[in-house]
Design a protein around this motif. Structure first.
Motif, short mmCIF file in Angstrom:
data_model
loop_
_atom_site.label_atom_id
_atom_site.label_comp_id
_atom_site.label_asym_id
_atom_site.label_seq_id
_atom_site.Cartn_x
_atom_site.Cartn_y
_atom_site.Cartn_z
N PRO A 146 0.83 -1.21 0.00
CA PRO A 146 0.00 0.00 0.00
C PRO A 146 0.86 1.26 0.00
CG PRO A 146 0.07 -0.92 2.20
CD PRO A 146 0.82 -1.88 1.31
N ARG A 147 0.29 2.34 -0.49
CA ARG A 147 0.98 3.62 -0.46
C ARG A 147 -0.03 4.76 -0.51
NH1 ARG A 147 1.85 6.20 -5.62
NH2 ARG A 147 1.25 4.90 -7.39
N ARG A 194 -3.21 10.64 -3.70
CA ARG A 194 -3.29 9.25 -4.15
C ARG A 194 -3.33 8.33 -2.93
NH1 ARG A 194 0.38 11.83 -7.56
NH2 ARG A 194 -0.17 11.77 -9.79
N ALA A 195 -4.10 7.25 -3.03
CA ALA A 195 -4.11 6.18 -2.03
C ALA A 195 -4.29 4.89 -2.80
CB ALA A 195 -5.24 6.38 -1.03
N ARG A 196 -3.26 4.05 -2.77
CA ARG A 196 -3.24 2.90 -3.68
C ARG A 196 -2.97 1.60 -2.91
NH1 ARG A 196 -1.58 5.39 -8.73
NH2 ARG A 196 -2.94 7.22 -8.89
N LEU A 197 -3.52 0.51 -3.45
CA LEU A 197 -3.21 -0.83 -2.99
C LEU A 197 -2.65 -1.58 -4.19
CD1 LEU A 197 -6.43 -1.72 -0.94
CD2 LEU A 197 -4.28 -0.80 -0.07
N ARG A 203 3.45 23.95 -3.08
CA ARG A 203 2.94 22.65 -2.66
C ARG A 203 3.93 21.98 -1.72
NH1 ARG A 203 1.49 20.08 -8.52
NH2 ARG A 203 3.72 20.48 -8.78
N LEU A 204 3.38 21.30 -0.72
CA LEU A 204 4.18 20.53 0.22
C LEU A 204 3.56 19.16 0.31
CD1 LEU A 204 6.42 20.39 2.42
CD2 LEU A 204 4.67 21.16 4.05
N GLY A 205 4.37 18.10 0.11
CA GLY A 205 3.81 16.76 0.07
C GLY A 205 4.62 15.76 0.86
N PHE A 206 3.94 14.70 1.27
CA PHE A 206 4.55 13.61 2.03
C PHE A 206 4.13 12.29 1.40
CE2 PHE A 206 4.46 10.43 5.42
CZ PHE A 206 5.70 10.58 6.00
N ASP A 207 5.11 11.42 1.14
CA ASP A 207 4.83 10.11 0.53
C ASP A 207 5.29 9.00 1.47
OD1 ASP A 207 4.57 11.88 -1.68
OD2 ASP A 207 5.04 10.25 -3.05
#
Length: 400
Positions: free
Chosen positions: A47-48, A75-78, A393-397
């Motif tokens: 997952p991510r 995004r939210a993925r399996l 933009r500020l993002g976290f993965d």
């Protein structure tokens, strides 16, 4: 509801597997890695998700307006992948759960959320040959084929959003040829439905044909780095990939080939025209430095959609034009990176869409490569030199 229940049951089953039957793993290499005792199949579950904040300022006459802010789960993925029966028969299944992942429902996919991103089987049926069947990305511009998990900046460029050929249902044949020494050539062809992912009501237009050639004069990149942005492996010798794609979507029924709105006539039927898209791109990496360049061009036989009489224009126009995207970055030994991007998009006058330019400066900290990272970027966008916008933009993965 049925899909959600099935996912819960599947995950519960995987989580109850005896520990000795799960191969050693670590963060970033899949939450679960399972291989059957008889080696007849394997499955990796990873997952991510990506979360980000966005602040945007529009220019109004002589000053910038008050900013707009929002926070999103982009995004939210399996993701599931592995092999079945033989290591030569691989598969990939990826599901999207965020609103952006599943949006785009219409009458051709039964007005249902579009959960499935990839569902593809890959069969290595002969030496250097692979046959792919199912739904997955077409062999288009390199930026699109790079996973959203492996981006150098917060998101892809304006070239990609306007011109990419995305995912589709069909078959692909892939082959690689060693020309001499380390010089490698890869050939990819695809025949697909031509309407994008998750269409369930049959093919409304014609078929789509895609062909791509890739040249790697200095040999392969480490860890498939030609399809991952940033030089995280710090290539010890220069590595280069040159790619060229030709795509023909016969009797296309959408404004951007496989993407965009359907082009309806007043009687409910669909306007059709042949749409051609070409890409030329490059990926280069060496000792922490990376560069990606792309050119895209879309044409159509008859870009202005006409009504049932074949004369009266409707409100739909194929977005024909061209775009250029240049991106580069340097990864410091501390795993901080700075990157810059310049993109220009120039649609044809007939589309009534203003040309645009965008300048982006980004900074990233890779904690566990692309699997765990914090990124930020600042973009200045101008439409026809008159309407300006600044976006931060500020993002976290996090990718297990």
């Amino acid at each position: 509801m049925r899909l959600k229940l099935s996912l819960v049951l599947a995950l519960s089953t995987l989580l109850t597997i005896h520990a000795q039957e799960i191969s050693d793993t670590s963060f970033g290499k899949g939450l679960i890695n399972f291989v059957a005792k008889d080696s007849s199949f394997s499955i990796k579950f990873a997952p991510r998700f990506q979360v980000r904040s966005i602040s945007s300022w529009d220019h109004n006459d002589s000053s910038y307006e008050s900013p707009e802010h929002n926070f999103i789960v982009r995004r939210a993925r399996l993701k599931f992948d592995g092999f079945a029966y033989s290591p030569k028969l691989r598969y990939k299944l990826e599901l999207g759960l965020s609103n952006r992942d599943i949006s785009g429902a219409n009458q051709f996919n039964r007005n249902a959320p579009r959960y499935i991103l990839d569902a593809v089987i890959m069969w290595n049926f002969a030496k250097n040959f692979e046959l792919w069947a199912g739904q997955t990305k077409l062999p288009g511009n390199v930026e699109r084929v790079v996973s959203s998990a492996n981006l150098q900046l917060i998101d892809r460029s304006l070239l990609n959003s306007g011109f990419n050929i995305d995912r589709d249902l069909g078959i692909q044949l892939r082959h690689k040829t060693k020309i001499s020494g380390n010089f490698l050539m890869r050939e990819k062809i695809a025949i697909s439905q031509g309407e994008g992912r998750n269409v369930t009501e049959g093919n409304e237009g014609g078929l789509q044909y895609t062909a791509r050639l890739e040249f790697l004069p200095f040999g392969t990149f480490q860890s498939k780095g030609d399809y991952s942005q940033s030089d995280l492996k710090r290539e010890a010798t220069p590595k280069l990939m040159l790619g060229f794609t030709y795509d023909l979507n016969e009797d296309a029924v959408k404004e951007r080939s496989v993407l965009g709105d359907y082009m309806f006539k007043s009687d409910g039927s669909l306007y059709q025209t042949d749409i051609t898209t070409i890409f030329a791109d490059a990926m280069f990496k060496y000792n922490g430095f990376s560069f990606m360049g792309e050119y895209a061009k879309r044409t159509a036989d008859n870009p202005i959609a006409t009504d049932v009489d074949g004369v009266t224009p409707t409100d739909d126009i194929v977005l024909i034009g061209s775009a250029l995207n240049l991106q580069a970055g340097y990864l410091f030994p501390s795993n901080y990176e700075i990157a810059g991007r310049f993109t220009t998009v120039d649609y044809e006058t007939v589309t009534n869409t203003l040309p645009s330019k965008q300048y982006t400066l980004g900074a990233s900290k890779y904690i566990v490569g692309h699997k765990l990272k914090v990124q930020s970027d600042l973009s200045y966008t101008t439409l026809d030199g008159n309407e300006d916008n600044i976006t931060f933009r500020l993002g976290f993965d996090i990718h297990f």
